[in-house]
Design a protein around this motif. Structure first.
Motif, PDB file in Angstrom:
ATOM      1  N   ASN A   1       0.806  -1.224   0.000  1.00  0.00           N
ATOM      2  CA  ASN A   1       0.000   0.000   0.000  1.00  0.00           C
ATOM      3  C   ASN A   1       0.835   1.268   0.000  1.00  0.00           C
ATOM      4  OD1 ASN A   1      -2.488  -1.384   0.041  1.00  0.00           O
ATOM      5  ND2 ASN A   1      -2.362  -1.665   2.253  1.00  0.00           N
ATOM      6  N   LEU A   2       2.142   1.147  -0.227  1.00  0.00           N
ATOM      7  CA  LEU A   2       2.997   2.329  -0.280  1.00  0.00           C
ATOM      8  C   LEU A   2       2.651   3.179  -1.498  1.00  0.00           C
ATOM      9  CD1 LEU A   2       6.439   0.745   0.682  1.00  0.00           C
ATOM     10  CD2 LEU A   2       5.137   2.420   2.036  1.00  0.00           C
ATOM     11  N   PRO A   3       2.899   4.486  -1.425  1.00  0.00           N
ATOM     12  CA  PRO A   3       2.589   5.364  -2.560  1.00  0.00           C
ATOM     13  C   PRO A   3       3.280   4.910  -3.842  1.00  0.00           C
ATOM     14  CG  PRO A   3       3.179   6.645  -0.611  1.00  0.00           C
ATOM     15  CD  PRO A   3       3.472   5.209  -0.280  1.00  0.00           C
ATOM     16  N   ALA A   4       2.641   5.175  -4.949  1.00  0.00           N
ATOM     17  CA  ALA A   4       3.180   4.758  -6.250  1.00  0.00           C
ATOM     18  C   ALA A   4       4.203   5.776  -6.750  1.00  0.00           C
ATOM     19  CB  ALA A   4       2.044   4.594  -7.252  1.00  0.00           C
ATOM     20  N   THR A   5       5.250   5.984  -5.967  1.00  0.00           N
ATOM     21  CA  THR A   5       6.308   6.897  -6.367  1.00  0.00           C
ATOM     22  C   THR A   5       7.217   6.225  -7.387  1.00  0.00           C
ATOM     23  OG1 THR A   5       7.624   6.136  -4.493  1.00  0.00           O
ATOM     24  CG2 THR A   5       6.305   8.116  -4.160  1.00  0.00           C
TER      25      THR A   5
END
Length: 394
Positions: free
Chosen positions: A175-179
């Motif tokens: 669920n980490l940001p899509a950086t």
């Protein structure tokens, strides 16, 4: 021959032949009005064949395990004392029923089997591992597997431990940001078991662009891990020499992990994560000395004096208070926190994991948290918590 004894002998023969599937006992006439049935099945527990009994009561189930001799004797007793007047034995060749008839006699009947295959005897269902061992170079270099990818016998616990950590972190990592590129730092990396596994999971399982840095103060381990990373072609994984306190990230962080950092080194790690606006902070604290020293120094009087006069309870309270305040301070800075207990493997004690996910916080909630922190410190006679000092909170 006694009908019940003949039935038990048939049961024993099917167990010895590996044909036993299960047995159920019903039509209970005993003294316990809440007992309904008893079910028995074979189970392989610590590589020993056992008989697992499940006692079905009106509102609960109770499970007990016996070795085969004890189990067979116990089943004979269930029938011999006429507490259960019906038993059905399921085998791979036949279903055999022993029942107390209307004319006051025990009868045995046979039917075709309803299940022709004996189920797996494994007591614990094998968990799906997030990491697959296989012939991965880093696992060989870390002496976890041989060249064919088979986990060494003396490395089984470590392999389970690594997978357990990844299992815990997996949902949060997904669920980490899509950086563009995830920046991950593992503080106090040691020999790098988890650091390598994290890189492998993020890069090869989740298919994320990622840069992982392991921070370790022992130069020999730093050199070793960098050599392993190079030989494994883990080009975006590196290890640097230094302490948690002295390390300064060169990029904004997405994930900061610090497992078993001693005493206030955990606070150093959390502070680094907060100051660098990490999306995810994961710490497993140990050696909670700072708060205990504060409590012992102040000798504050409160309703818990009767308990805290005992050293062991004081130590436990200091641990809970230390990590509870850490979670509160993280919430003050906009992290949604969770504190839970986990077991690394079968041979280690329980640990506490403090997890913070960056969410944001409004001014009213910050004021409420700040008041709770101050009230808690006053109640236990604490002058300061190291984490608030590092963050210059108040």
């Amino acid at each position: 021959m006694d009908i019940q004894l003949a039935f038990i002998e048939t049961l024993q023969q099917t167990i010895n032949a590996g044909e036993f599937i299960k047995i159920s006992f019903g039509d209970y006439k005993g003294e316990d009005a809440t007992l309904r049935n008893v079910y028995v099945k074979p189970a392989l527990i610590k590589r020993v064949l056992m008989l697992s009994f499940t006692y079905r009561y009106q509102t609960r189930d109770i499970t007990k395990n016996f070795n085969t001799d004890e189990g067979i004797a116990h089943m004979h007793k269930l029938l011999a004392e006429n507490r259960f007047r019906a038993a059905t034995l399921f085998t791979s060749n036949a279903n055999v029923r022993c029942q107390y008839g209307k004319r006051g006699r025990w009868l045995i009947s046979r039917e075709k089997p309803t299940a022709a295959k004996v189920p797996s005897l494994t007591h614990d269902i094998a968990k799906e591992r997030k990491l697959q061992h296989g012939s991965k170079r880093y696992l060989q270099e870390l002496r976890l597997t041989d060249e064919q990818g088979k986990v060494y016998k003396n490395a089984q616990d470590k392999w389970k431990q690594i997978n357990h950590y990844i299992e815990i972190l997996s949902n949060m990592l997904q669920n980490l940001p899509a950086t563009a590129t995830l920046q991950v730092v593992d503080m106090g990396a040691g020999k790098g078991y988890l650091t390598f596994a994290l890189y492998d999971y993020l890069k090869n399982i989740l298919k994320r662009d990622v840069t992982v840095t392991g921070v370790e103060y022992r130069k020999d381990l730093v050199d070793f891990c960098n050599q392993v990373a190079k030989r494994a072609d883990f080009n975006d994984l590196s290890f640097v020499e230094g302490s948690i306190e002295s390390y300064e990230p060169t990029h904004a962080l997405n994930v900061l992990i610090a497992l078993h950092a001693c005493d206030t080194a955990t606070d150093d790690a959390i502070a680094k994560g907060i100051k660098n606006d990490a999306d995810l902070i994961v710490v497993a604290p140990c050696c909670h000395k700072q708060i205990r020293r504060e409590m012992e120094k102040s000798k504050s009087k409160n309703e818990l004096d009767f308990m805290l006069k005992h050293g062991i309870f004081l130590e436990r309270q200091a641990e809970m208070l230390t990590d509870g305040l850490r979670a509160l301070i993280m919430e003050y800075y906009g992290y949604q926190t969770k504190v839970f207990q986990f077991v690394s493997d079968a041979h280690t004690p329980k640990n506490v994991l403090v997890v913070g996910v960056k969410k944001g916080v409004d001014a009213a909630r910050k004021a409420e948290i700040k008041a709770t922190i101050e009230t808690s410190k006053s109640y236990f006679g604490i002058a300061y918590h190291q984490l608030e000092r590092l963050l210059e909170l108040g």
